[in-house]
Design a protein around this motif. Structure first.
Motif, PDB file in Angstrom:
ATOM      1  N   LEU A  58       0.829  -1.210   0.000  1.00 10.83           N
ATOM      2  CA  LEU A  58       0.000   0.000   0.000  1.00 10.83           C
ATOM      3  C   LEU A  58       0.864   1.260   0.000  1.00 10.83           C
ATOM      4  CD1 LEU A  58      -2.852  -1.110   2.434  1.00 10.83           C
ATOM      5  CD2 LEU A  58      -2.892  -1.030  -0.073  1.00 10.83           C
ATOM      6  N   GLN A  59       1.996   1.199   0.700  1.00 11.13           N
ATOM      7  CA  GLN A  59       2.912   2.342   0.674  1.00 11.13           C
ATOM      8  C   GLN A  59       3.486   2.548  -0.716  1.00 11.13           C
ATOM      9  OE1 GLN A  59       6.977   2.285   2.547  1.00 11.13           O
ATOM     10  NE2 GLN A  59       6.071   3.891   3.841  1.00 11.13           N
ATOM     11  N   GLU A  62       0.993   4.405  -2.624  1.00 17.50           N
ATOM     12  CA  GLU A  62       0.968   5.800  -2.186  1.00 17.50           C
ATOM     13  C   GLU A  62       2.157   6.585  -2.746  1.00 17.50           C
ATOM     14  OE1 GLU A  62       0.885   5.708   2.038  1.00 17.50           O
ATOM     15  OE2 GLU A  62      -1.125   4.826   2.157  1.00 17.50           O
ATOM     16  N   HIS A  63       3.288   5.920  -2.909  1.00 14.64           N
ATOM     17  CA  HIS A  63       4.496   6.572  -3.417  1.00 14.64           C
ATOM     18  C   HIS A  63       4.533   6.658  -4.939  1.00 14.64           C
ATOM     19  CE1 HIS A  63       7.035   5.844   0.485  1.00 14.64           C
ATOM     20  NE2 HIS A  63       6.068   6.734   0.644  1.00 14.64           N
ATOM     21  N   THR A 102      -6.360  -0.600  -2.751  1.00 17.31           N
ATOM     22  CA  THR A 102      -5.855   0.178  -3.888  1.00 17.31           C
ATOM     23  C   THR A 102      -6.388  -0.392  -5.194  1.00 17.31           C
ATOM     24  OG1 THR A 102      -3.861   0.922  -5.054  1.00 17.31           O
ATOM     25  CG2 THR A 102      -3.755  -1.240  -4.034  1.00 17.31           C
ATOM     26  N   ARG A 273       9.399   5.480  -4.623  1.00 13.69           N
ATOM     27  CA  ARG A 273       9.322   6.935  -4.598  1.00 13.69           C
ATOM     28  C   ARG A 273      10.419   7.566  -5.467  1.00 13.69           C
ATOM     29  NH1 ARG A 273       8.081   9.899   0.844  1.00 13.69           N
ATOM     30  NH2 ARG A 273       9.733   8.508   1.595  1.00 13.69           N
TER      31      ARG A 273
END
Length: 298
Positions: A58-59, A62-63, A102, A273
């Motif tokens: 999930l991170q 998000e990134h 997501t 990221r």
């Protein structure tokens, strides 16, 4: 280099995978790696626990990950053996939880057709088969689900070592292999616009092979299928610079940019990221996207 081919034209560059649509004529998808293993070559079990694996996936979304690739069996022949039941027990709860959190594409890194079948039912959108269809039922399972299939070049059977691999022309041999396996998938019912190919950097290859694949990647980007490059923190980067795996971040970013310029349209990475920013900047320089804001000298 010219290859026999299913159909050489890439055709419509727009691909819908799961809930996401990509225009690969002017867009690069970032695939985040999540390993639910105790001995993956990079994170050494950091995301083995269920909550850690779900959180990492999930991170990644998000990134900026467009796609999350979840695996439970290491490719390395010296890694812990994981049977089918254990692989399913590791994967299915992660897929279900990530699917609920997501709409990013979810793929399963597996060579087992039954694992793929159950993971696709649980919410995965694609199968990333690093064995090159070693399981004869894999393509049919993907076809029945209407899912996307990543066909990767590797020569040894899953979990087996290929000592001192030799190629007369690694790019020609990898290209011919990928077209053969893509043809098998099409014959089993997988739609051509559901196939992605990956030359398999470092998989049954040494550093010189991986460097040549990278240098000549453009020859594989015209095979008729979107090209995935999985180069993040790999051995060939470590050996080229004589650095440990935790000190090749810059090498990964440089190689990702080179692969995009050579035609890769999906990049599989650990540091989402950083790669998302590098890919976005590359797309902007190429004229594929506008800057997010315009302030300087406006």
């Amino acid at each position: 280099m010219r290859f026999p081919t299913v159909e050489p034209e890439l055709g419509d560059p727009v691909r819908t995978i799961g809930a996401r649509t990509f225009d690969f004529s002017r867009q690069v998808a970032v695939m985040g790696i999540v390993n639910r293993t105790v001995d993956s070559f990079y994170d050494r079990g950091a995301t083995f626990a269920l909550d850690k694996a779900v959180g990492a996936a999930l991170q990644a979304a998000e990134h900026g990950a467009d796609w999350v690739d979840i695996g439970a069996v290491p490719f390395s022949p010296i890694a812990e053996r994981v049977d089918e039941r254990a692989e399913l027990d590791r994967l299915l709860p992660v897929v279900e939880a990530v699917r609920a959190g997501t709409d990013a594409v979810i793929s399963i890194d597996t060579f087992r057709a039954e694992v793929a079948r159950q993971a696709l039912r649980a919410g995965a959108d694609a199968v990333n088969d690093t064995s090159g269809l070693h399981d004869p039922d894999m393509a049919r399972v993907v076809a029945d689900a209407g899912a996307t299939l990543v066909v990767t070049h590797s020569r040894a059977a899953p979990g087996r070592e290929l000592a001192r691999p030799h190629y007369d022309d690694v790019v020609a041999e990898v290209g011919a292999y990928l077209l053969d396996r893509a043809g098998r998938a099409v014959a089993a019912g997988v739609a051509k616009d559901r196939i992605v190919v990956d030359p398999g950097h470092d998989l049954n290859k040494n550093t010189m092979h991986s460097l040549e694949l990278t240098r000549r990647l453009g020859e594989l980007a015209v095979l008729g299928f979107p090209l995935l490059a999985s180069v993040s923190n790999k051995d060939f980067l470590q050996e080229t610079l004589d650095l440990p795996r935790d000190d090749v971040a810059e090498a990964t970013l440089a190689t990702v940019v080179f692969c995009v310029l050579a035609g890769a349209r999906i990049v599989r990475v650990h540091d989402v990221r950083a790669v998302r920013r590098v890919v976005t900047m590359t797309e902007a320089v190429l004229g594929w996207r506008r800057p997010a804001v315009l302030r300087h000298n406006v």
